[in-house]
Design an enzyme around this catalytic site. Structure first.
Site, PDB file in Angstrom:
ATOM      1  N   HIS A 386      36.499  34.266  42.347  1.00 37.24           N
ATOM      2  CA  HIS A 386      36.720  35.259  41.287  1.00 37.24           C
ATOM      3  C   HIS A 386      35.640  36.324  41.412  1.00 37.24           C
ATOM      4  O   HIS A 386      34.453  36.007  41.537  1.00 37.24           O
ATOM      5  CB  HIS A 386      36.650  34.600  39.908  1.00 37.24           C
ATOM      6  CG  HIS A 386      37.173  35.472  38.810  1.00 37.24           C
ATOM      7  ND1 HIS A 386      36.470  36.560  38.337  1.00 37.24           N
ATOM      8  CD2 HIS A 386      38.318  35.426  38.104  1.00 37.24           C
ATOM      9  CE1 HIS A 386      37.184  37.142  37.382  1.00 37.24           C
ATOM     10  NE2 HIS A 386      38.310  36.478  37.221  1.00 37.24           N
ATOM     11  N   GLU A 399      39.173  39.144  33.970  1.00 37.58           N
ATOM     12  CA  GLU A 399      39.774  40.289  34.651  1.00 37.58           C
ATOM     13  C   GLU A 399      40.326  41.309  33.652  1.00 37.58           C
ATOM     14  O   GLU A 399      40.478  42.491  33.970  1.00 37.58           O
ATOM     15  CB  GLU A 399      40.898  39.770  35.544  1.00 37.58           C
ATOM     16  CG  GLU A 399      41.368  40.703  36.620  1.00 37.58           C
ATOM     17  CD  GLU A 399      42.194  39.950  37.651  1.00 37.58           C
ATOM     18  OE1 GLU A 399      43.297  40.414  37.948  1.00 37.58           O
ATOM     19  OE2 GLU A 399      41.737  38.903  38.144  1.00 37.58           O
ATOM     20  N   ARG A 402      38.403  44.559  33.225  1.00 37.41           N
ATOM     21  CA  ARG A 402      38.780  45.623  34.167  1.00 37.41           C
ATOM     22  C   ARG A 402      40.166  46.177  33.828  1.00 37.41           C
ATOM     23  O   ARG A 402      40.389  47.386  33.884  1.00 37.41           O
ATOM     24  CB  ARG A 402      38.769  45.075  35.592  1.00 37.41           C
ATOM     25  CG  ARG A 402      37.373  44.880  36.160  1.00 37.41           C
ATOM     26  CD  ARG A 402      37.404  44.179  37.502  1.00 37.41           C
ATOM     27  NE  ARG A 402      37.628  42.736  37.360  1.00 37.41           N
ATOM     28  CZ  ARG A 402      38.320  41.993  38.207  1.00 37.41           C
ATOM     29  NH1 ARG A 402      38.907  42.563  39.266  1.00 37.41           N
ATOM     30  NH2 ARG A 402      38.440  40.696  38.027  1.00 37.41           N
ATOM     31  N   ARG A 423      42.180  39.593  43.765  1.00 32.07           N
ATOM     32  CA  ARG A 423      40.841  39.011  43.642  1.00 32.07           C
ATOM     33  C   ARG A 423      40.132  38.862  44.976  1.00 32.07           C
ATOM     34  O   ARG A 423      38.901  39.034  45.055  1.00 32.07           O
ATOM     35  CB  ARG A 423      40.943  37.652  42.934  1.00 32.07           C
ATOM     36  CG  ARG A 423      41.264  37.796  41.453  1.00 32.07           C
ATOM     37  CD  ARG A 423      41.525  36.460  40.808  1.00 32.07           C
ATOM     38  NE  ARG A 423      41.664  36.607  39.365  1.00 32.07           N
ATOM     39  CZ  ARG A 423      41.997  35.621  38.545  1.00 32.07           C
ATOM     40  NH1 ARG A 423      42.245  34.415  39.039  1.00 32.07           N
ATOM     41  NH2 ARG A 423      42.087  35.823  37.252  1.00 32.07           N
ATOM     42  N   HIS A 525      36.602  30.029  42.284  1.00 37.81           N
ATOM     43  CA  HIS A 525      37.368  30.052  41.035  1.00 37.81           C
ATOM     44  C   HIS A 525      38.616  29.171  41.054  1.00 37.81           C
ATOM     45  O   HIS A 525      38.892  28.463  40.094  1.00 37.81           O
ATOM     46  CB  HIS A 525      37.770  31.488  40.736  1.00 37.81           C
ATOM     47  CG  HIS A 525      38.501  31.667  39.438  1.00 37.81           C
ATOM     48  ND1 HIS A 525      37.975  31.250  38.229  1.00 37.81           N
ATOM     49  CD2 HIS A 525      39.720  32.206  39.157  1.00 37.81           C
ATOM     50  CE1 HIS A 525      38.833  31.535  37.253  1.00 37.81           C
ATOM     51  NE2 HIS A 525      39.898  32.098  37.794  1.00 37.81           N
ATOM     52  N   HIS A 526      39.382  29.218  42.145  1.00 34.10           N
ATOM     53  CA  HIS A 526      40.666  28.518  42.155  1.00 34.10           C
ATOM     54  C   HIS A 526      40.955  27.996  43.551  1.00 34.10           C
ATOM     55  O   HIS A 526      40.724  28.698  44.539  1.00 34.10           O
ATOM     56  CB  HIS A 526      41.784  29.469  41.722  1.00 34.10           C
ATOM     57  CG  HIS A 526      43.089  28.799  41.421  1.00 34.10           C
ATOM     58  ND1 HIS A 526      43.446  28.426  40.147  1.00 34.10           N
ATOM     59  CD2 HIS A 526      44.115  28.426  42.215  1.00 34.10           C
ATOM     60  CE1 HIS A 526      44.648  27.857  40.183  1.00 34.10           C
ATOM     61  NE2 HIS A 526      45.062  27.842  41.433  1.00 34.10           N
ATOM     62  N   ARG A 565      45.862  33.520  44.415  1.00 29.62           N
ATOM     63  CA  ARG A 565      46.527  33.524  43.101  1.00 29.62           C
ATOM     64  C   ARG A 565      46.278  34.831  42.371  1.00 29.62           C
ATOM     65  O   ARG A 565      45.153  35.333  42.336  1.00 29.62           O
ATOM     66  CB  ARG A 565      46.020  32.356  42.240  1.00 29.62           C
ATOM     67  CG  ARG A 565      46.610  32.371  40.837  1.00 29.62           C
ATOM     68  CD  ARG A 565      46.201  31.176  40.022  1.00 29.62           C
ATOM     69  NE  ARG A 565      44.789  31.118  39.706  1.00 29.62           N
ATOM     70  CZ  ARG A 565      44.207  31.843  38.753  1.00 29.62           C
ATOM     71  NH1 ARG A 565      44.901  32.740  38.058  1.00 29.62           N
ATOM     72  NH2 ARG A 565      42.914  31.699  38.506  1.00 29.62           N
TER      73      ARG A 565
END
Length: 594
Positions: A386, A399, A402, A423, A525-526, A565
């Site tokens: 992220h 996010e 932004r 991302r 992050h993921h 993602r």
């Protein structure tokens, strides 16, 4: 009145300890309580805890000290109160305050607030393999089941809670098992929104969207290696998932845009509050109301199966030890492995040593359990960073900041990227800057548009300046460059075209002081990869066969997001596939019990 006075006095005692005052020479909390009486101060009997939720022990804590709200009222005003948090569910005092070992602030798993709590130790967590105590595990399995249920759900994040609610709605008895002392998984931390197309909130706001566009955006964002059938399920059920949540009381009426989306479709609470805590709390309440048996501090270390069918699970209770639950259906909702950096680095060496935005339980042991049971995996090498993690606060900055108009500024005071690109691209751009970090810069209009920002102010991670020049001083960047960068961006907003970086969505000019900045850098992050599932959430083995009775939903699965993602798709994923897995698991169990 005596009870109130007792609670107030004891709450003040705890808060005073946090301020550095000492109250006893005892090494552990249990020693301190023993000075006031015997074991009965905390336990129902001298044998100690009788369940892994420590229900009796926590009730005793509240009886003496008050609930979180009462204790928080007495916390020092100059600290970030640990008792007034973003966590969901019934937060147990024992999540932090330990009896016979050093207490640890669970907050320290993510944050660094410097708490001085009574009988405090240092936060540390070492990953323990699921088969670390195989002999004792085999003995528990040989002893046979101690209880049975229709469906076992593993994990109390959004996917697990959605599955539990759906299974209960379909008449199944459900035991939900969570290895952490608090519920919510990563869901409770999610901030940005939930992507969904053709929804009632979009219609009210005059937003025109199509599920087909959501499918195209998701496939493009995932570099087209996603499983197209799973993406169709994600998008085509997204509006129904919004309706389902709202029918249970969720506020999903604010709609914004996240990176990679062609249309505003990221749903969140009115005013821009964090979506994760809202969704997780609503699902938690629904699971509790439906009589779900929820057990914390309960780690599933093995899925039992015979003849290609699930027969049960082996659980290690932190206080009750190993035991077996007989069941026909299991829903894996254990999330990913972003907090296990050794494993992350195994699949992507570039991320070795990176911080992570995830909760401390996201270590991948659910994946290990699934693979032991024969589950096939895919896309494990695709791990997302992220772009906007606060190294000061230890939190992900959504996010949506932004999306609502903030820009990214480097240490030279210059803008350097389309802020709402995907991302992976935004992270790469930040890492290429001096110091491998940047600043999110926004004005008071952006702050007022997104209430989630107040949480960052509360955490003391936001710099502020009455003018851009004042803000530049706080940031340590050239004021002339920052002023020129903001002026150029405002000109792009006015013209409707970003000539510099091609940002497609610029909702407002940044011209309403005061101005704000948050230092950010990428963090893991993921994890996009996981077990292979079909459109019903059924888990497949290496030969492509269904493992009967085994289902999965959320970040434990692979195929939905491809190589990357999109922001806002995770909440949509966990709710939609959690609902599907829970429903199908309940129906399968019903058929098996006929």
């Amino acid at each position: 009145m005596k009870s109130v006075l007792r609670k107030t006095a004891l709450a003040a005692l705890v808060s005073a300890c946090m301020s550095g005052m000492a109250y006893a020479d005892a090494e552990y909390l249990a020693d301190f309580h023993t000075e006031m009486g015997g074991c009965e101060n905390c336990h129902a009997s001298e044998k100690g805890p009788t369940d892994d939720n420590l229900k009796y022990e926590n009730t005793q804590c509240v009886a003496c000290h008050g609930d979180l709200k009462e204790v928080a009222a007495n916390d020092p005003k100059d600290i970030v109160s640990p008792h007034s948090s973003h966590l969901i569910g019934d937060i147990a005092c024992t999540a932090c305050h330990k009896g016979h070992e050093k207490s640890v602030a669970y907050c320290d798993a993510c944050h660094s607030f410097g708490y001085d709590m009574p009988f405090q130790g240092k936060w540390e967590r070492k990953f323990v393999p699921v088969d670390a105590d195989k002999k004792a595990q085999d003995q528990a399995i040989a002893a046979g089941p101690t209880e049975s249920t229709d469906v076992v759900v593993i994990g109390s994040g959004g996917a697990g809670l959605a599955a539990a609610v759906a299974a209960r709605n379909n008449g199944a008895s459900v035991i939900l098992l969570e290895k952490e002392p608090i519920p919510g998984g990563n869901t409770k931390l999610a901030a940005g929104g939930m992507n969904a197309a053709e929804t009632k909130p979009q219609a009210k706001l005059g937003i025109q969207d199509k599920k087909s566009i959501m499918i195209e955006d998701t496939m493009k964002g995932g570099r087209n290696i996603n499983d197209p059938e799973l993406v169709k399920v994600l998008a085509n059920n997204s509006s129904d998932s919004i309706d389902w949540l709202m029918s249970m009381g969720a506020d999903m009426n604010d709609v914004g845009r996240m990176g990679g989306a062609s249309v505003n479709r990221s749903h969140r609470p009115t005013g821009g509050a964090g979506v994760g805590a809202e969704v997780a709390q609503v699902l938690w309440d629904a699971a509790v109301e439906r009589g779900t048996d929820i057990r914390m501090n309960s780690r599933v270390v093995r899925i039992l199966e015979a003849g290609g069918k699930v027969t049960g699970v082996l659980v290690k209770g932190e206080h009750t030890g190993y035991y077996v639950i007989k069941t026909d259906a299991v829903v894996l909702a254990t999330g990913g492995f972003a907090r296990n950096n050794e494993r992350v680095a195994k699949y992507d060496a570039k991320l070795k040593g990176f911080a992570a935005t995830n909760h401390p339980g996201a270590t991948g042991d659910g994946l290990d359990v699934a693979m032991q049971a024969g589950a096939a995996t895919r896309d494990l090498e695709y791990i997302q960073a992220h772009p906007t993690y606060s190294p000061v606060g230890g939190v992900m900055v959504t996010e949506a900041v932004r999306g609502n108009g903030a820009i990214l500024i480097n240490r030279e005071g210059n803008r350097f990227v389309n802020e709402i690109t995907t991302r992976d691209k935004a992270s790469a751009a930040i890492l290429a800057q001096k110091g491998a970090s940047a600043y999110l810069v926004f004005d008071d209009a952006v702050r007022k548009s997104l209430s989630k920002i107040e949480g960052y102010v509360h955490l003391h991670i936001v710099e502020e300046g009455a003018t851009l020049a004042d803000l530049a001083k706080e940031m340590g960047v050239p004021a002339k460059n920052l002023e020129a960068s903001v002026a150029a961006y405002n000109k792009s907003v006015a013209s409707g075209k970003d000539e510099q970086f091609g940002r497609p969505n610029m909702p407002r000019e940044l011209n309403h002081g005061p101005y704000y900045a948050i230092e950010v850098k990428p963090a893991v992050h993921h994890t996009m990869g996981g077990v292979v599932i079909d459109t019903k959430g059924e888990v497949k083995d290496a030969k492509g066969n269904i493992i009967q009775g085994l289902y999965a939903a959320g970040e434990i699965t692979g195929g939905v997001h491809g190589a990357n993602r999109l922001g806002g798709n995770a909440i949509s994923d966990i709710v939609t596939f959690g609902r599907i897995a829970g429903t199908d698991a309940a129906k399968y169990a019903e058929q098996e019990n006929k």
